[in-house]
Every structure is written in C-alpha cells, then in structure tokens.
Design an enzyme around this catalytic site. Structure first.
Site, PDB file in Angstrom:
ATOM      1  N   HIS A  34       3.469  -7.494 -10.855  1.00 46.59           N
ATOM      2  CA  HIS A  34       4.231  -8.217  -9.819  1.00 46.59           C
ATOM      3  C   HIS A  34       5.087  -9.335 -10.421  1.00 46.59           C
ATOM      4  CE1 HIS A  34       2.340  -6.608  -6.102  1.00 46.59           C
ATOM      5  NE2 HIS A  34       1.386  -6.283  -6.967  1.00 46.59           N
ATOM      6  N   GLU A  51       7.529 -10.771  -9.145  1.00 45.49           N
ATOM      7  CA  GLU A  51       8.009 -11.698  -8.101  1.00 45.49           C
ATOM      8  C   GLU A  51       7.014 -12.846  -7.899  1.00 45.49           C
ATOM      9  OE1 GLU A  51       6.559  -8.893  -7.652  1.00 45.49           O
ATOM     10  OE2 GLU A  51       5.364  -8.867  -5.818  1.00 45.49           O
ATOM     11  N   GLU A 102       0.870  -1.183   0.000  1.00 46.10           N
ATOM     12  CA  GLU A 102       0.000   0.000   0.000  1.00 46.10           C
ATOM     13  C   GLU A 102       0.905   1.231   0.000  1.00 46.10           C
ATOM     14  OE1 GLU A 102      -3.260  -0.373  -0.382  1.00 46.10           O
ATOM     15  OE2 GLU A 102      -3.233   1.815  -0.579  1.00 46.10           O
ATOM     16  N   CYS A 141       4.678  -2.190  -8.536  1.00 43.26           N
ATOM     17  CA  CYS A 141       3.333  -1.829  -8.092  1.00 43.26           C
ATOM     18  C   CYS A 141       3.372  -0.638  -7.124  1.00 43.26           C
ATOM     19  CB  CYS A 141       2.628  -3.064  -7.535  1.00 43.26           C
ATOM     20  SG  CYS A 141       0.842  -2.923  -7.651  1.00 43.26           S
TER      21      CYS A 141
HETATM   22  N1  GLN Z   1      -2.876   0.161  -5.214  1.00 45.01           N
HETATM   23  C1  GLN Z   1      -1.747   0.044  -4.371  1.00 45.01           C
HETATM   24  C2  GLN Z   1      -1.125   1.384  -4.065  1.00 45.01           C
HETATM   25  O1  GLN Z   1      -1.167   2.303  -4.824  1.00 45.01           O
HETATM   26  C3  GLN Z   1      -0.697  -0.853  -4.993  1.00 45.01           C
HETATM   27  C4  GLN Z   1      -1.160  -2.268  -4.993  1.00 45.01           C
HETATM   28  C5  GLN Z   1      -0.057  -3.247  -4.989  1.00 45.01           C
HETATM   29  O2  GLN Z   1       1.109  -2.913  -4.723  1.00 45.01           O
HETATM   30  N2  GLN Z   1      -0.382  -4.472  -5.258  1.00 45.01           N
HETATM   31  O3  GLN Z   1      -0.561   1.484  -3.026  1.00 45.01           O
END
Ligand code: GLN
Length: 193
Positions: free
Chosen positions: A173, A175, A55, A83
């Site tokens: 992702h 990983e 997050e 991400c």
């Molecule tokens: N939506 C998340 C963010 O902006 C990212 C989601 C994730 O890393 N899988 O923090």
C-alpha cells in the site's frame, strides 16, 4: 486541463489514494484532478485509474454490477493497482470468485504474503532506487509468475511489484505512509508514454 486520475470508488482505500495522487501531482508541478470513479461513463474520460486495496472478490463483483468490466479492459490510460487492485489486473488469480481483468501479464495468489501474519511493514528495495520504500502489507497478494510483457520492479522473497507499459501493480500500500515515490514514478512513466 491537465491529467485526470480516477480512483475506483466501489470499495476500499479510496480517499488515501486521492490524497496521495493530489500530492504527487503537486510534487511534479502538474495540473490535474483526482476524482472518485463510480460510473462506467467516466472511465474513458480518465488518463489514469487507481484500483485500490480492499476486498478483491467484492470489487470484482461490483465492477460487473456497475458495468465497468469492458470499459476497464479497453481503457487507454495507465492503471495503478495496489493490493486487491493487483489481484484484479492480473491475467490469472488463484480464486474463482475473482474475475481478473487481464490487463497485466502476471498471475497472482491472494492473501499469500506472510500467511502467518495478517499485516506487516517491511522495507522494499525498488529497482533503480537506493533508498528502501516502506511497504505496508495487509493480507497482501504475491505475483506467482511474470510473463514476458511485464517487468518486475520489486521483490520480498516473492515478486511484489511489476510494471507493464503504463500500468503498475503493487502487493503493498504505497498510499499509506506518505512516501510518494511510486505514485510519482507511475505519473512520470504515464507522461513519457
Ligand atoms: N486480501 C485482499 C484481497 O485479495 C487484499 C487486501 C488488501 O487490499 N489490503 O482482496
């Protein structure tokens, strides 16, 4: 001594990245170690840092709380950002709760990939690679604009991957799913740089 890779371990997909980088080092027959990174003092001791998914608002807050912001901004090595990590390395983000590190010349929109679905798997064409890469998108960000310092490496309607010097940022992702090509590409580029 080899390459030391720190995986920012404040929140998110930490163990998956540690495992993937250990396997990528093996695949390249490189000596090195992969450590969870929790202390600001360890940042300059790394050659590369992974900023995992999770997050981004939470990770941003914890980066400040743990006094990691300045050492990350002045880090000499390569950053592998996936991400939420991509949100954090951007120069601009569409959410004021995230204070981006400004390490890459990209602007990013959070949670922008396929708003209708939370997550999906999609084959992604990587620049310079014939075989599609399995992209796992989980509430993924997209790159809205790419400045002259960064180079796009993959798209899925939007830009979902970019590199800049030693850094690589991905919406998805790598990983997860066991395909190590992007970890390997990142490490090869780091060694050459
Ligand atoms: N939506 C998340 C963010 O902006 C990212 C989601 C994730 O890393 N899988 O923090």
């Amino acid at each position: 001594m080899g390459i030391r890779i720190g995986v920012l371990a404040l929140q998110g997909n930490v163990s998956e990245h540690i495992r993937a980088f250990e396997r990528a080092l093996d695949a390249l027959s490189l000596k090195g170690e992969v450590i969870p990174l929790r202390n600001a003092e360890d940042i300059p001791r790394c050659d590369a840092i992974a900023i995992p998914g999770g997050e981004s608002t939470t990770i941003s807050r914890l980066i400040s709380k743990n006094r990691m912001r300045e050492p990350l901004k002045s880090f000499h090595g390569g950053i592998f950002a996936t991400c939420a990590g991509m949100v954090l390395v951007a120069s601009e983000v569409d959410d004021s709760r995230v204070e981006p590190l400004g390490l890459m010349d990209i602007t990013v929109a959070r949670n922008a990939f396929g708003r209708q679905r939370d997550s999906c798997e999609m084959p992604i064409v990587l620049e310079g690679d014939r075989e599609p890469f399995p992209g796992y998108f989980i509430r993924a960000p997209v790159v809205e604009s790419v400045g002259p310092a960064a180079t796009v490496i993959c798209r899925a309607d939007h830009v979902v991957g970019a590199v800049q010097g030693k850094h690589m940022a991905l919406s998805f992702h790598p990983e997860l799913g066991g395909d190590l090509r992007l970890h390997i590409r990142f490490l090869r580029n780091l060694i050459e740089a």
